[in-house]
Design a protein around this motif. Structure first.
Motif: not given
Lengths: 164, 235
Positions: A17-31, A33-40
């Protein structure tokens, strides 16, 4: 069940179900680096909550709940991603979102428009676009179905304005 | 131009091809330390627990030295009970904070819960941490300045003023950090359900009134304690 088995099951479920995490992070992060932090962080919070998952709801609904709760209530917004003020005259200028590599122009424009919404609107529109039912959106956000439908109409209007 | 639903649907395929969230990333993520706001709170609280335990030990040690001085003995016993209560309270808060992010609350409930927690129990935790530093300093002073059961510090009033300032600085430093996060939570709740924030604010107003009354009572005890110490201080 020992911890190793639980971890293996968790890894499999999240990978599926990793698409869910990707989509949430794409929505909430501007770059990125932020995306990787939020994914973790989302993955970590999912893991910490995993043993308590009671299977009352769908796994994907549970994942969205934890992921959105983490993105909205756990992470302090940096200066690059400022808090959206609710008092309109104090509103910060919107931050330009980095293009997401490999996504086409139309989708990148949609992501940029979504980036201009407030944190809650971002979550609701994501769930709507992911074809979650109003009942599921209600389960994740705690809003009534009537309230959700009103919010979705408003958000879609906002997005249309931003996209034209 | 396509509708937003169509644009999103077309993009889903591309997102599903992203392989960065693979098995090793997941295993690596779950072994890392959280970067959430709540995961940072325990550090300060553990500091408060250590300081409170230190002050408790100092007060216990001093009980025998001041056994013939009833007013200082009463002050020490009062502070000892307060220190131990603070240790228990802070340990309970550490447990609550540890479980805070794993609650399966919906967003509306979680926002209310966190805002309420930050405005009530975390506020008391902040006061307790700051007070624990003051207590441990006072406990050390008490140990160093005792002479046959007489508190020999002749600048107790000046020291008390310094304590009050140190306490306020510590409370406000923590408040400043927490308030930025609290504002973020309040904004989210406002955007989710405006009327809940209004009713929550009314509820918190009542709580603040109670806190003020408790604050005044503690203040009276503090001033009375200073007078007692002044009366029993060797000048």
């Amino acid at each position: 069940m020992n911890n190793k088995n639980l971890e293996d099951i968790f890894v499999k479920e999240i990978s599926d179900n990793n698409g869910i995490i990707h989509k949430v992070c794409n929505i909430y992060c501007n770059n990125s680096e932020e995306k990787k932090d939020l994914m973790q962080e989302i993955t970590l919070q999912l893991w910490r909550s995993f043993s308590g998952f009671k299977q009352k709801s769908k796994f994907s609904t549970w994942m969205y709940k934890i992921a959105l709760n983490t993105a909205i209530t756990n992470i302090r917004k940096s200066k690059r991603n400022p808090i959206q003020e609710y008092i309109s005259d104090k509103q910060d200028p919107p931050i330009e979102k980095e293009d997401i590599p490999d996504l086409d122009d139309e989708l990148n424009s949609l992501h940029k428009a979504i980036a201009k919404l407030n944190e809650v609107e971002k979550g609701i529109i994501l769930l709507y676009l992911e074809k979650k039912t109003y009942a599921e959106i209600g389960e994740i956000t705690g809003l009534s179905e009537k309230n959700i439908s009103v919010k979705i109409v408003r958000i879609k209007l906002k997005l249309k304005k931003l996209l034209t | 131009m396509n509708s937003i639903e169509e644009i999103w649907e077309n993009g889903n395929q591309e997102i599903s091809e992203d392989k960065s969230l693979n098995e090793s990333f997941i295993r690596d993520s779950i072994s890392k330390t959280s970067i959430s706001i709540t995961s940072k709170l325990p550090k300060t609280i553990w500091f408060g627990v250590a300081a409170s335990l230190g002050s408790s030990l100092a007060f216990i040690y001093n009980i025998s030295f001041y056994s013939n001085n009833s007013s200082i003995l009463a002050t020490i016993c009062f502070l000892l009970v307060l220190s131990i209560t603070m240790v228990v309270f802070m340990l309970v808060q550490l447990r609550i904070i540890k479980n805070m992010d794993t609650k399966e609350y919906d967003l509306h409930k979680l926002l209310q819960y966190k805002i309420k927690y930050f405005n009530t129990r975390l506020k008391f935790t902040r006061y307790s941490v700051a007070l624990s530093i003051v207590f441990v300093t006072f406990g050390i002073n008490l140990t160093m300045e005792n002479g046959d059961g007489i508190f020999e510090l002749n600048k107790i009033l000046l020291l008390s003023i310094i304590y009050v300032f140190a306490y306020l600085i510590m409370v406000y430093l923590q408040k400043f950090t927490h308030d930025i996060y609290l504002k973020q939570l309040r904004n989210a709740l406002y955007n989710l359900k405006e009327d809940t924030l209004t009713s929550l604010d009314n509820e918190l107003k009542k709580h603040r009134r109670i806190v003020k009354i408790i604050g005044i009572i503690i203040g009276i005890f503090f001033i009375a304690g200073i007078f007692l110490l002044l009366l029993n201080t060797k000048v």
